[in-house]
Write a protein that holds these residues in place. Structure first.
Motif, PDB file in Angstrom:
ATOM      1  N   ASP A  57      -3.112   9.636   0.460  1.00  0.00           N
ATOM      2  CA  ASP A  57      -4.507   9.465   0.858  1.00  0.00           C
ATOM      3  C   ASP A  57      -5.152   8.615  -0.228  1.00  0.00           C
ATOM      4  O   ASP A  57      -5.127   8.988  -1.400  1.00  0.00           O
ATOM      5  CB  ASP A  57      -5.186  10.831   0.970  1.00  0.00           C
ATOM      6  N   GLY A  58      -5.698   7.490   0.152  1.00  0.00           N
ATOM      7  CA  GLY A  58      -6.222   6.554  -0.830  1.00  0.00           C
ATOM      8  C   GLY A  58      -7.680   6.696  -1.182  1.00  0.00           C
ATOM      9  O   GLY A  58      -8.124   6.189  -2.197  1.00  0.00           O
ATOM     10  N   ALA A  59      -8.466   7.392  -0.382  1.00  0.00           N
ATOM     11  CA  ALA A  59      -9.899   7.397  -0.656  1.00  0.00           C
ATOM     12  C   ALA A  59     -10.474   8.793  -0.490  1.00  0.00           C
ATOM     13  O   ALA A  59     -10.005   9.552   0.343  1.00  0.00           O
ATOM     14  CB  ALA A  59     -10.593   6.428   0.299  1.00  0.00           C
ATOM     15  N   PRO A  60     -11.505   9.141  -1.220  1.00  0.00           N
ATOM     16  CA  PRO A  60     -12.026   8.406  -2.376  1.00  0.00           C
ATOM     17  C   PRO A  60     -11.215   8.671  -3.643  1.00  0.00           C
ATOM     18  O   PRO A  60     -11.255   7.903  -4.586  1.00  0.00           O
ATOM     19  CB  PRO A  60     -13.442   8.936  -2.541  1.00  0.00           C
ATOM     20  N   HIS A  61     -10.454   9.746  -3.677  1.00  0.00           N
ATOM     21  CA  HIS A  61      -9.609  10.057  -4.839  1.00  0.00           C
ATOM     22  C   HIS A  61      -8.155   9.967  -4.399  1.00  0.00           C
ATOM     23  O   HIS A  61      -7.701  10.806  -3.619  1.00  0.00           O
ATOM     24  CB  HIS A  61      -9.914  11.453  -5.379  1.00  0.00           C
ATOM     25  N   PRO A  62      -7.436   8.955  -4.881  1.00  0.00           N
ATOM     26  CA  PRO A  62      -6.060   8.764  -4.430  1.00  0.00           C
ATOM     27  C   PRO A  62      -5.194  10.015  -4.638  1.00  0.00           C
ATOM     28  O   PRO A  62      -5.262  10.667  -5.665  1.00  0.00           O
ATOM     29  CB  PRO A  62      -5.550   7.611  -5.295  1.00  0.00           C
ATOM     30  N   ARG A  63      -4.432  10.330  -3.602  1.00  0.00           N
ATOM     31  CA  ARG A  63      -3.514  11.467  -3.641  1.00  0.00           C
ATOM     32  C   ARG A  63      -2.138  10.951  -3.245  1.00  0.00           C
ATOM     33  O   ARG A  63      -1.996  10.222  -2.272  1.00  0.00           O
ATOM     34  CB  ARG A  63      -3.977  12.536  -2.650  1.00  0.00           C
ATOM     35  N   THR A  67       0.517   3.897   1.612  1.00  0.00           N
ATOM     36  CA  THR A  67       0.708   4.392   2.981  1.00  0.00           C
ATOM     37  C   THR A  67       1.867   3.691   3.674  1.00  0.00           C
ATOM     38  O   THR A  67       2.721   4.329   4.285  1.00  0.00           O
ATOM     39  CB  THR A  67      -0.595   4.230   3.796  1.00  0.00           C
ATOM     40  N   SER A  75       0.842  -1.190   0.000  1.00  0.00           N
ATOM     41  CA  SER A  75       0.000   0.000   0.000  1.00  0.00           C
ATOM     42  C   SER A  75       0.877   1.240   0.000  1.00  0.00           C
ATOM     43  O   SER A  75       1.969   1.245   0.574  1.00  0.00           O
ATOM     44  CB  SER A  75      -0.937   0.012   1.209  1.00  0.00           C
ATOM     45  N   PRO A  87      -4.884  -0.841  -4.119  1.00  0.00           N
ATOM     46  CA  PRO A  87      -4.743  -1.086  -2.681  1.00  0.00           C
ATOM     47  C   PRO A  87      -3.425  -1.753  -2.295  1.00  0.00           C
ATOM     48  O   PRO A  87      -2.969  -1.623  -1.169  1.00  0.00           O
ATOM     49  CB  PRO A  87      -5.934  -1.979  -2.341  1.00  0.00           C
ATOM     50  N   CYS A  94       2.017   0.607  -5.601  1.00  0.00           N
ATOM     51  CA  CYS A  94       2.257   2.042  -5.691  1.00  0.00           C
ATOM     52  C   CYS A  94       3.485   2.312  -6.559  1.00  0.00           C
ATOM     53  O   CYS A  94       4.280   1.407  -6.819  1.00  0.00           O
ATOM     54  CB  CYS A  94       2.431   2.658  -4.307  1.00  0.00           C
TER      55      CYS A  94
END
Length: 150
Positions: free
Chosen positions: A70-76, A15, A13, A102, A105
């Motif tokens: 940041d994965g949700a709702p729009h991945p950053r 993160t 992930s 998920p 990366c």
């Protein structure tokens, strides 16, 4: 200024990969002949890092940005920027970790630097050396961040 970017898709992930790659003492396993003095744990704005390569070349850096992905709702993407304040290198290094899903990366490691003082005569050697260093570090990162599929 010399600007070079190495990129690699890693399992894991965004993160987890971002947290591990911004835990700067880990970079001792990624950058050959380098010892790093840094706070344990992911980098935070204001942290000072001292990397010493070959017992001779000090690279002092200040973390100026440390925004996890940041994965949700729009991945950053997650972005960490380290300003290089000398005495050998000046400029910045940026590690960007972009979620591709998920469990995958992309890591982009950019070095935008120049040599300080009389070392600037070696500037033509800087881009190839930095690209080799960052590309090698990202190859090793797959094991170092502990996300490699077994």
């Amino acid at each position: 200024m010399t600007c070079t970017t190495a990129s690699r898709v890693l399992p894991g992930s965004a993160t987890v990969v971002f947290d591990r790659l911004t835990t700067l003492p880990l970079h001792e396993s990624l950058i050959p002949f380098t010892r790093i003095t840094a706070r344990p744990g992911p980098a935070q704005v204001g942290d000072t890092i001292v990397a010493v390569t070959g017992r001779r070349f000090r690279d002092v850096m200040l973390v100026t940005r440390a925004d996890p992905p940041d994965g949700a709702p729009h991945p950053r993407p997650g972005v960490a920027t380290l300003e290089k304040v000398g005495p050998v290198l000046l400029g910045s290094a940026t590690i960007q970790v972009t979620p591709l899903g998920p469990r995958t990366c992309r890591v982009d490691w950019t070095e935008d630097v120049h040599l300080a003082g009389p070392l600037r005569l070696l500037h033509p050697l800087l881009a190839p050396a930095l690209h080799l260093m960052t590309a090698r570090a990202l190859r090793l990162a797959e094991d170092a961040v502990g996300t490699r599929r077994r």
